[in-house]
Motif scaffolding. Structure first.
Motif, short mmCIF file in Angstrom:
data_model
loop_
_atom_site.label_atom_id
_atom_site.label_comp_id
_atom_site.label_asym_id
_atom_site.label_seq_id
_atom_site.Cartn_x
_atom_site.Cartn_y
_atom_site.Cartn_z
N ARG A 193 37.35 32.92 34.60
CA ARG A 193 36.97 34.33 34.66
C ARG A 193 38.18 35.23 34.44
NH1 ARG A 193 33.21 33.74 40.07
NH2 ARG A 193 31.21 33.33 39.04
N ALA A 194 39.29 34.86 35.06
CA ALA A 194 40.50 35.67 34.90
C ALA A 194 40.97 35.66 33.46
CB ALA A 194 41.60 35.14 35.83
N SER A 195 40.89 34.51 32.80
CA SER A 195 41.33 34.40 31.41
C SER A 195 40.49 35.26 30.49
CB SER A 195 41.27 32.93 30.96
OG SER A 195 42.20 32.14 31.66
N VAL A 196 39.18 35.25 30.72
CA VAL A 196 38.28 36.03 29.86
C VAL A 196 38.50 37.52 30.09
CG1 VAL A 196 35.88 36.60 29.35
CG2 VAL A 196 36.57 34.22 29.62
N ARG A 197 38.64 37.93 31.34
CA ARG A 197 38.87 39.35 31.62
C ARG A 197 40.19 39.82 31.01
NH1 ARG A 197 36.65 37.94 36.71
NH2 ARG A 197 38.73 37.79 37.65
N GLU A 198 41.22 38.99 31.11
CA GLU A 198 42.51 39.34 30.54
C GLU A 198 42.43 39.41 29.02
OE1 GLU A 198 46.43 40.48 30.44
OE2 GLU A 198 45.14 40.21 32.21
N CYS A 199 41.72 38.45 28.45
CA CYS A 199 41.58 38.41 27.00
C CYS A 199 40.83 39.62 26.47
CB CYS A 199 40.85 37.13 26.59
SG CYS A 199 40.47 37.01 24.84
N LEU A 200 39.84 40.09 27.22
CA LEU A 200 39.05 41.24 26.77
C LEU A 200 39.92 42.49 26.61
CD1 LEU A 200 35.72 40.83 28.76
CD2 LEU A 200 36.03 40.70 26.28
N LYS A 201 41.02 42.53 27.32
CA LYS A 201 41.93 43.67 27.15
C LYS A 201 42.51 43.68 25.74
CE LYS A 201 43.33 43.52 32.02
NZ LYS A 201 44.48 43.33 32.95
#
Length: 207
Positions: A177-185
């Protein structure tokens, strides 16, 4: 009147006794859920359809081993194992939606039942942006994310399905989840305007 749960159990019992019509009724009830899970994991409609079909064949062959509980969950464990084995061989990367836990301002996939062309276009744009981020996840993180956020399995069931520990499930899910949220930035420009507002100009997620 027979309730849904009771009706399902009657169909299962009939299917175990060899009633193909009863089994076909169960297939119709859960084929969408099975296919959706396969597609989210495989990222390919043809492969997902094959996995869903194979799942139903295996389920029919293994009906005698069904020991109660959620029949849908039982089917999803079968299709998950099939996809997991195939993904380990092919190392394909799928598209899935994301609903991270514990954040009120998370990015959500728009309802599939939207009517306007603008909303449909936004949905596709958002899914594309999320796919770019999901593609970067490793297989173990992807599996946990799908089972938890798409299939809504609890941690214990996921651990049993993937033959791992609950603590491992939680850590993989948190990292995914953290990776996807960071990537969305980093793909903020691909998001619909309403979703870009979740981030400020510096790319920091708003709270």
């Amino acid at each position: 009147m027979v309730g849904i749960a009771e009706d399902e159990q009657l169909e299962i019992l009939a299917a175990v006794r060899g009633d193909l019509g009863a089994f076909n009724s169960l297939v119709l009830r859960y084929q969408d859920s099975v296919y959706t899970t396969a597609y989210r994991l495989m990222g390919d409609s043809a492969r997902a359809a094959d996995a869903a079909q194979e799942t139903m064949i295996i389920a029919y062959q293994r009906l005698a081993s069904y020991r109660g509980g959620s029949f849908r969950g039982w089917l999803l464990r079968i299709v998950t194992n099939l996809c997991y084995d195939e993904l380990r061989r092919q190392r394909r990367r799928p598209t899935i939606s994301l609903s991270p836990e514990g954040q009120e301002d998370d990015i959500d996939i728009p309802d599939a039942g939207v009517d306007s062309p603008e909303e449909v276009a936004q949905q596709r744009e958002l899914e594309r942006a999320i796919q770019l981020c999901i593609d970067r996840l490793n297989l173990d993180q992807r599996m946990v994310l799908v089972l938890c956020d798409i299939d809504e399995m609890d941690y214990q069931t996921i651990a049993i399905t993937l033959k791992t520990q609950v603590g491992t499930v939680k850590s993989r899910l948190s990292r995914a989840r953290a990776s996807v949220r960071e990537c969305l930035k980093s793909v903020r420009e691909l998001l619909p305007t309403s979703y870009r507002l979740l981030y400020d100009d510096s790319g920091t997620e708003k709270t």
